[in-house]
Motif scaffolding. Structure first.
Motif, PDB file in Angstrom:
ATOM      1  N   THR A 125       0.844  -0.939   0.212  1.00  0.00           N
ATOM      2  CA  THR A 125      -0.003   0.064   0.008  1.00  0.00           C
ATOM      3  C   THR A 125       0.571   1.189  -0.142  1.00  0.00           C
ATOM      4  O   THR A 125       0.449   2.610  -0.852  1.00  0.00           O
ATOM      5  N   PHE A 126       1.858   1.963   0.511  1.00  0.00           N
ATOM      6  CA  PHE A 126       2.190   2.556   0.766  1.00  0.00           C
ATOM      7  C   PHE A 126       3.679   3.188  -0.146  1.00  0.00           C
ATOM      8  O   PHE A 126       3.372   3.808  -1.126  1.00  0.00           O
ATOM      9  N   ASP A 127       3.943   1.681  -1.102  1.00  0.00           N
ATOM     10  CA  ASP A 127       4.787   1.662  -2.415  1.00  0.00           C
ATOM     11  C   ASP A 127       3.575   2.106  -3.820  1.00  0.00           C
ATOM     12  O   ASP A 127       3.985   3.471  -3.869  1.00  0.00           O
ATOM     13  N   ALA A 128       2.426   1.497  -3.569  1.00  0.00           N
ATOM     14  CA  ALA A 128       2.143   2.430  -4.237  1.00  0.00           C
ATOM     15  C   ALA A 128       0.898   3.769  -4.468  1.00  0.00           C
ATOM     16  O   ALA A 128       1.512   4.294  -5.195  1.00  0.00           O
ATOM     17  N   ILE A 129       0.999   4.273  -2.625  1.00  0.00           N
ATOM     18  CA  ILE A 129       0.956   5.733  -3.022  1.00  0.00           C
ATOM     19  C   ILE A 129       1.522   6.383  -2.892  1.00  0.00           C
ATOM     20  O   ILE A 129       1.432   7.678  -3.357  1.00  0.00           O
ATOM     21  N   ILE A 130       3.309   6.346  -2.988  1.00  0.00           N
ATOM     22  CA  ILE A 130       4.237   7.009  -2.929  1.00  0.00           C
ATOM     23  C   ILE A 130       4.101   6.945  -4.368  1.00  0.00           C
ATOM     24  O   ILE A 130       4.655   8.553  -5.248  1.00  0.00           O
ATOM     25  N   ALA A 131       4.244   5.442  -5.200  1.00  0.00           N
ATOM     26  CA  ALA A 131       4.711   6.021  -6.785  1.00  0.00           C
ATOM     27  C   ALA A 131       3.377   6.842  -7.087  1.00  0.00           C
ATOM     28  O   ALA A 131       4.012   7.812  -7.853  1.00  0.00           O
ATOM     29  N   ALA A 132       2.305   7.210  -6.980  1.00  0.00           N
ATOM     30  CA  ALA A 132       1.537   8.341  -7.654  1.00  0.00           C
ATOM     31  C   ALA A 132       1.606   9.390  -7.058  1.00  0.00           C
ATOM     32  O   ALA A 132       2.262  10.312  -7.743  1.00  0.00           O
ATOM     33  N   ILE A 133       1.736   9.630  -5.780  1.00  0.00           N
ATOM     34  CA  ILE A 133       2.321  11.092  -5.332  1.00  0.00           C
ATOM     35  C   ILE A 133       3.342  11.493  -6.310  1.00  0.00           C
ATOM     36  O   ILE A 133       3.743  12.085  -6.410  1.00  0.00           O
ATOM     37  N   GLU A 134       4.750  10.562  -6.547  1.00  0.00           N
ATOM     38  CA  GLU A 134       5.570  10.734  -7.594  1.00  0.00           C
ATOM     39  C   GLU A 134       5.445  11.289  -8.482  1.00  0.00           C
ATOM     40  O   GLU A 134       6.045  12.485  -9.049  1.00  0.00           O
ATOM     41  N   LYS A 135       4.415  10.797  -9.221  1.00  0.00           N
ATOM     42  CA  LYS A 135       3.920  11.451 -10.394  1.00  0.00           C
ATOM     43  C   LYS A 135       3.024  12.363  -9.823  1.00  0.00           C
ATOM     44  O   LYS A 135       1.835  13.304 -11.462  1.00  0.00           O
ATOM     45  N   ALA A 136       2.243  13.040  -9.316  1.00  0.00           N
ATOM     46  CA  ALA A 136       1.514  13.687  -9.418  1.00  0.00           C
ATOM     47  C   ALA A 136       1.714  15.389  -9.986  1.00  0.00           C
ATOM     48  O   ALA A 136       2.711  15.598  -9.692  1.00  0.00           O
ATOM     49  N   GLU A 137       0.985  16.052 -10.626  1.00  0.00           N
ATOM     50  CA  GLU A 137       1.289  16.741 -12.119  1.00  0.00           C
ATOM     51  C   GLU A 137       0.401  17.971 -11.196  1.00  0.00           C
ATOM     52  O   GLU A 137       0.390  19.015 -10.976  1.00  0.00           O
TER      53      GLU A 137
END
Length: 475
Positions: A125-137
């Motif tokens: 879960t943390f890996d998925a959320i962090i990956a999504a935030i990294e791509k935030a625009e």
């Protein structure tokens, strides 16, 4: 005699007050009366500050109303399901009553263009959320019951600060009680970086406003309005199995794309309006998404500021519709009488009902209350398991191949009546298959209780469980 008579009058007045104010929920009345007998004056003071009926407060209901344009935009862009025949799930073709109940929740309709990914533990879960935030625009919106100033908490803090410095709009809501250990230094660093943070009812304000018993138990994250997360996992090292007492932490979260994210976002916008009194109406918060899959998902939220118990009604209706199986995993099992009857009736009717509760719990009182329900359920044919690999914190319901529910609501009275909660209902075979596989694995890591084992428990344990059950409406 005068003082004795006065004390008796005060005691009777206190009991009468509770009976009059809590007549709609007899179990809650019994719990408070028990406290009155043990703590005659202190108990009434506790009742005054803890038991205020939230939903009767007009100003609170008014503050919870979202800006109208938010709803209109979401409705225009969503592919909504209006008839049972439009459901991809064939089992719904003959479930008109259940469908119409779910369709009745106009604030959270069934959406038809989604993709759901089941996340089985904290690391995933943390890996998925962090990956999504990294791509935030454009923006990151997060809302959590508990945020800790520990290793994973600092990892999120540093990531959010970095994204804020890149020009991404970051907003964070945390609960005043669930995050009471969160340091002021943590919040100060976020604010200095330009991150907007709001505390949902700090303990001091909640106490004096008689709302301390009502907490925001939601755990959601939305990135750019196109990717959302919902489930049982807060932000803390214990969700990575680092709590020495609880050990391995078994939990379930969901990553969502598509129409359902609009309604996840809408819940956040409501809560931001509630806490910050700021109307967020930028169209970029509800952007056009590019999800092309046809999974059907419904976001169902509930709270004491609502006139209905939407999550409780969904759970009850789903249990009543079951024909083959009901699988439940929950850390806190304190059902109300309607759910208790639904589970017993389903089992007596031949439905395979299995419930997983923790083997080791973070609350002995809640565990004792949960165990008080076991004997009557097992006598009806319900199979009860205690998870043995670590701490069971997943909040999962699977009914036939009809639907699955994953979210923040426990199977207990607090989640149904007192907390602000949110669940995702999943109707498609792919995510339900993953939830089923996880549940079967959890069964393999659990110990099934027997009636002999339950009936042989010491008298002391029986008495403790009875008392815990009487107090359970307040737990």
């Amino acid at each position: 005699m005068f003082w004795l008579t006065l004390a008796l009058f005060i005691f009777i007045f206190q009991i009468a007050t509770i009976l009059i104010l809590e007549f709609r929920r007899p179990a809650k009345s019994v719990a408070w009366i028990l406290i009155m007998f043990v703590l005659p004056v202190i108990g009434f003071v506790m009742y005054y500050f803890l038991a205020k009926e939230y939903r009767n407060r007009h100003k609170i209901r008014k503050r919870g109303i979202p800006p109208e344009e938010v709803r209109l935009t979401a409705l225009r862009r969503s592919k909504l399901v209006h008839r049972p025949s439009d459901m991809n799930n064939g089992e719904f073709q003959h479930q008109e009553r259940l469908f119409h109940l779910l369709h009745h929740f106009t604030d959270s309709p069934i959406t038809g263009c989604n993709k759901a990914e089941i996340l089985t533990d904290g690391q995933a879960t943390f890996d998925a959320i962090i990956a999504a935030i990294e791509k935030a625009e454009h923006h990151v919106h997060m809302e959590y019951y508990t945020i800790r100033h520990d290793e994973i908490g600092c990892k999120f803090k540093d990531l959010l600060i970095r994204k804020a410095k890149q020009g991404i709009k970051v907003r964070l809501i945390y609960d005043g009680v669930g995050s009471y250990e969160l340091s002021s230094e943590y919040i100060r660093e976020l604010k200095q970086a330009g991150i907007e943070t709001e505390c949902f009812l700090t303990p001091r304000i909640a106490f004096f406003d008689k709302r301390i018993n009502y907490r925001n138990h939601r755990k959601i994250a939305i990135v750019d309005g196109t990717v959302g997360f919902i489930g049982g996992i807060n932000i803390g090292d214990e969700y990575l199995g680092k709590n020495p007492k609880l050990g391995f932490w078994r939990d379930t979260h969901v990553r969502l794309e598509g129409d359902s994210v609009y309604y996840l976002q809408e819940v956040f916008l409501k809560d931001w309006w509630f806490t910050a009194r700021e109307k967020l109406s930028d169209p970029e918060y509800l952007p056009q998404h590019h999800c092309s899959t046809d999974e059907q998902v419904q976001i169902v939220s509930s709270g004491p500021n609502s006139g209905l118990e939407e999550i409780l009604e969904c759970v009850f209706a789903a249990l009543a519709a079951a024909k083959k199986r009901i699988y439940i995993a929950t850390p806190y099992f304190i059902p109300d009488e309607s759910l208790l009857m639904a589970l017993r009736t389903a089992a007596l009717s031949g439905v395979d009902v299995r419930i997983i509760i923790p083997g080791v719990s973070d609350s002995k009182l809640v565990l004792a209350a949960s165990l008080s329900y076991v004997e009557e359920l097992m006598s009806a044919g319900v199979r009860i398991y205690r998870y043995g690999k670590g701490f069971m914190h997943a909040k999962v319901l699977l009914v036939d191949h009809l639907l699955a529910s994953v979210g923040t609501a426990n199977m207990d009275l607090r989640s149904f009546y007192s907390n602000f909660e949110i669940n995702a209902l999943l109707f498609d075979p792919r995510p339900m298959k993953k939830i089923e596989e996880d549940f079967i694995e959890d069964l393999a890591n659990s110990h099934e209780l027997t009636l002999h084992e339950i009936r042989s428990r010491p008298l002391r344990s029986r008495f403790g469980q009875v008392v815990a059950r009487m107090l359970s409406p307040l737990l």
